[in-house]
Scaffold this motif. Sequence first.
Motif, mmCIF file in Angstrom:
data_model
loop_
_atom_site.group_PDB
_atom_site.id
_atom_site.type_symbol
_atom_site.label_atom_id
_atom_site.label_comp_id
_atom_site.label_asym_id
_atom_site.label_seq_id
_atom_site.Cartn_x
_atom_site.Cartn_y
_atom_site.Cartn_z
ATOM 1 N N PHE A 73 0.943 -0.967 -0.029
ATOM 2 C CA PHE A 73 0.055 0.123 -0.061
ATOM 3 C C PHE A 73 1.003 1.280 -0.235
ATOM 4 O O PHE A 73 1.625 1.503 0.966
ATOM 5 C CB PHE A 73 -0.965 0.035 1.280
ATOM 6 C CG PHE A 73 -1.926 1.168 1.454
ATOM 7 C CD1 PHE A 73 -3.067 1.208 0.509
ATOM 8 C CD2 PHE A 73 -1.536 2.256 2.222
ATOM 9 C CE1 PHE A 73 -3.932 2.200 0.619
ATOM 10 C CE2 PHE A 73 -2.491 3.262 2.330
ATOM 11 C CZ PHE A 73 -3.763 3.215 1.278
ATOM 12 N N LEU A 74 0.902 1.896 -1.084
ATOM 13 C CA LEU A 74 1.969 3.050 -1.480
ATOM 14 C C LEU A 74 3.132 2.858 -0.555
ATOM 15 O O LEU A 74 3.559 3.623 0.200
ATOM 16 C CB LEU A 74 1.249 4.190 -0.577
ATOM 17 C CG LEU A 74 -0.202 4.524 -1.194
ATOM 18 C CD1 LEU A 74 -0.986 5.557 -0.401
ATOM 19 C CD2 LEU A 74 -0.327 4.851 -2.845
ATOM 20 N N PRO A 75 3.964 2.002 -1.036
ATOM 21 C CA PRO A 75 5.117 1.708 -0.597
ATOM 22 C C PRO A 75 6.149 2.980 -0.450
ATOM 23 O O PRO A 75 6.424 3.579 -1.193
ATOM 24 C CB PRO A 75 5.836 0.504 -1.470
ATOM 25 C CG PRO A 75 4.867 -0.061 -2.031
ATOM 26 C CD PRO A 75 3.690 1.067 -2.213
ATOM 27 N N GLY A 76 6.909 2.855 0.767
ATOM 28 C CA GLY A 76 7.844 3.861 0.834
ATOM 29 C C GLY A 76 7.195 5.254 1.179
ATOM 30 O O GLY A 76 7.969 6.225 1.666
ATOM 31 N N SER A 77 5.936 5.266 1.551
ATOM 32 C CA SER A 77 5.273 6.699 1.706
ATOM 33 C C SER A 77 5.537 6.839 3.364
ATOM 34 O O SER A 77 5.329 5.726 4.132
ATOM 35 C CB SER A 77 3.839 6.734 1.190
ATOM 36 O OG SER A 77 3.023 5.679 1.908
ATOM 37 N N SER A 78 4.970 7.850 3.846
ATOM 38 C CA SER A 78 5.051 8.163 5.414
ATOM 39 C C SER A 78 3.327 7.996 5.499
ATOM 40 O O SER A 78 2.331 8.693 4.944
ATOM 41 C CB SER A 78 5.839 9.499 5.533
ATOM 42 O OG SER A 78 5.167 10.751 4.896
ATOM 43 N N VAL A 79 3.185 7.921 6.782
ATOM 44 C CA VAL A 79 1.778 8.052 7.560
ATOM 45 C C VAL A 79 1.754 8.715 8.644
ATOM 46 O O VAL A 79 2.564 8.561 9.588
ATOM 47 C CB VAL A 79 1.203 6.389 7.342
ATOM 48 C CG1 VAL A 79 2.269 5.631 8.129
ATOM 49 C CG2 VAL A 79 0.067 6.099 7.958
ATOM 50 N N LEU A 80 0.690 9.470 9.043
ATOM 51 C CA LEU A 80 0.632 10.079 10.333
ATOM 52 C C LEU A 80 -0.134 9.129 11.230
ATOM 53 O O LEU A 80 -1.298 8.880 10.906
ATOM 54 C CB LEU A 80 -0.159 11.317 10.107
ATOM 55 C CG LEU A 80 -0.387 12.195 11.292
ATOM 56 C CD1 LEU A 80 0.887 12.421 11.947
ATOM 57 C CD2 LEU A 80 -1.222 13.614 11.034
ATOM 58 N N SER A 81 0.520 8.733 12.172
ATOM 59 C CA SER A 81 -0.002 7.633 13.002
ATOM 60 C C SER A 81 -0.556 8.652 14.213
ATOM 61 O O SER A 81 0.046 9.200 14.655
ATOM 62 C CB SER A 81 0.946 6.489 13.819
ATOM 63 O OG SER A 81 1.467 5.959 12.208
ATOM 64 N N PHE A 82 -1.634 7.885 14.631
ATOM 65 C CA PHE A 82 -2.204 8.269 16.154
ATOM 66 C C PHE A 82 -3.142 7.138 16.770
ATOM 67 O O PHE A 82 -3.776 6.326 16.123
ATOM 68 C CB PHE A 82 -2.800 9.685 16.053
ATOM 69 C CG PHE A 82 -4.084 9.681 15.693
ATOM 70 C CD1 PHE A 82 -4.611 9.807 14.296
ATOM 71 C CD2 PHE A 82 -5.184 9.751 16.537
ATOM 72 C CE1 PHE A 82 -5.840 9.669 14.020
ATOM 73 C CE2 PHE A 82 -6.498 9.832 15.848
ATOM 74 C CZ PHE A 82 -6.947 9.829 14.822
ATOM 75 N N GLY A 83 -3.150 7.188 18.145
ATOM 76 C CA GLY A 83 -4.082 6.383 18.749
ATOM 77 C C GLY A 83 -4.847 7.228 19.752
ATOM 78 O O GLY A 83 -4.532 8.459 20.065
ATOM 79 N N THR A 84 -5.864 6.646 20.546
ATOM 80 C CA THR A 84 -6.553 7.371 21.635
ATOM 81 C C THR A 84 -6.186 6.546 22.810
ATOM 82 O O THR A 84 -4.894 6.571 23.321
ATOM 83 C CB THR A 84 -8.046 7.345 21.503
ATOM 84 O OG1 THR A 84 -8.630 6.223 21.428
ATOM 85 C CG2 THR A 84 -8.292 8.465 20.158
#
Length: 360
Positions: A73-84
């Motif tokens: 899934f969109l290899p090499g891309s960055s993802v903004l991760s968060f949780g609660t």
Amino acid sequence: MNAAFEHDTRYWHWVDAERIQCDVCPRACKLRPGQRGMCFVRGHEGGSIKLLTYGRSSGFCVDPIEKKPLNHFLPGSSVLSFGTAGCNLACKFCQNWSISKSREVDTLADRASPLELARAARHLECASVAFTYNDPVVFMEYAIDVAQACRELGIRSVAVTAGYMCREPRTEFYRHMDAANVDLKGFTERFYYKICGGELQPVLETLEYLRHETQVWFEITTLLIPGENDSDAEIDRLSAWVMERLGPDVPLHFTAFHPDWKMTDKPRTPAATLTRAREIARRNGLHFVYTGNVHDADGGSTYCPACSERVIERDWYELGDWRLTPRGACTACGAQLPGVFDGKPGSWGRNRRPVRLASV
Ligand code: SF4
């Protein structure tokens, strides 16, 4: 809990004059006024079930998408991760227990509206936002609103989840997701009951639902724990089930356990166990089986199922040699790889960057 972070929910019904049942996950918590569910973030307030942590987060980080893990899934891309905070399972080996088991609002130091979050992801040049650290099932209303705001800005949404969810909320939830990584924590009801405090069958139903009734790209992760879920027989049954019910193209990640939370008596998973699991799953016909949480360039790389060419070299979260067209076809034989490919691979690398949203 601050009333400003309460949010209405839809999936519940009255059981009797006093108690309301939450219908989001198979736990089916029956709650009297003022009581919280097992996840601790949904509760009976004012004659309905409310989500009590809407708009609050335990922190934000920019990660490689490979860390979720998603390899197609969109290899090499960055993802903004968060949780609660909170979780609807109680895995003894939880590696995020300070978040998932938190009953303290002070872990929810960051706050963000869905629009602020989507704008932050765009500003940080993230291709997607991931609901992770704790299971988005328990904060689905917030996750859905964030996903909608993201979609309007061209940013995708990723759920990292145990898939322990009831049918109706599941349908609504995944309508808004573009990708998911679903934990398949083991392949026996004993493991789910004894180690996770849940059940296997609803998770299998979620996987079949994703495969046969949605367009959501998903991959599966199984954390192998020595002596608990790592026998040849169990890995064989698990991977044979994936092959038969989901097909050969759903990627399966075997990842290494390290002692944590209530399971500090078990050793780390040897790399040889992951390699053995990968061999068993490949023998059962799966095309994309990965090892994770270890340095293993072979087990981390993607191979074309048609001609065996290594099309994505990967070591941990770092990409190397790339032999795919912009749309994800093998440059050697032209076979199309399953997944979501969009132009050149990203170059985020293995960086992990904590961010305070207020400063973005
Ligand atoms: S989502 Fe939370 S409150 Fe609802 S049934 Fe599951 S554990 Fe209980």
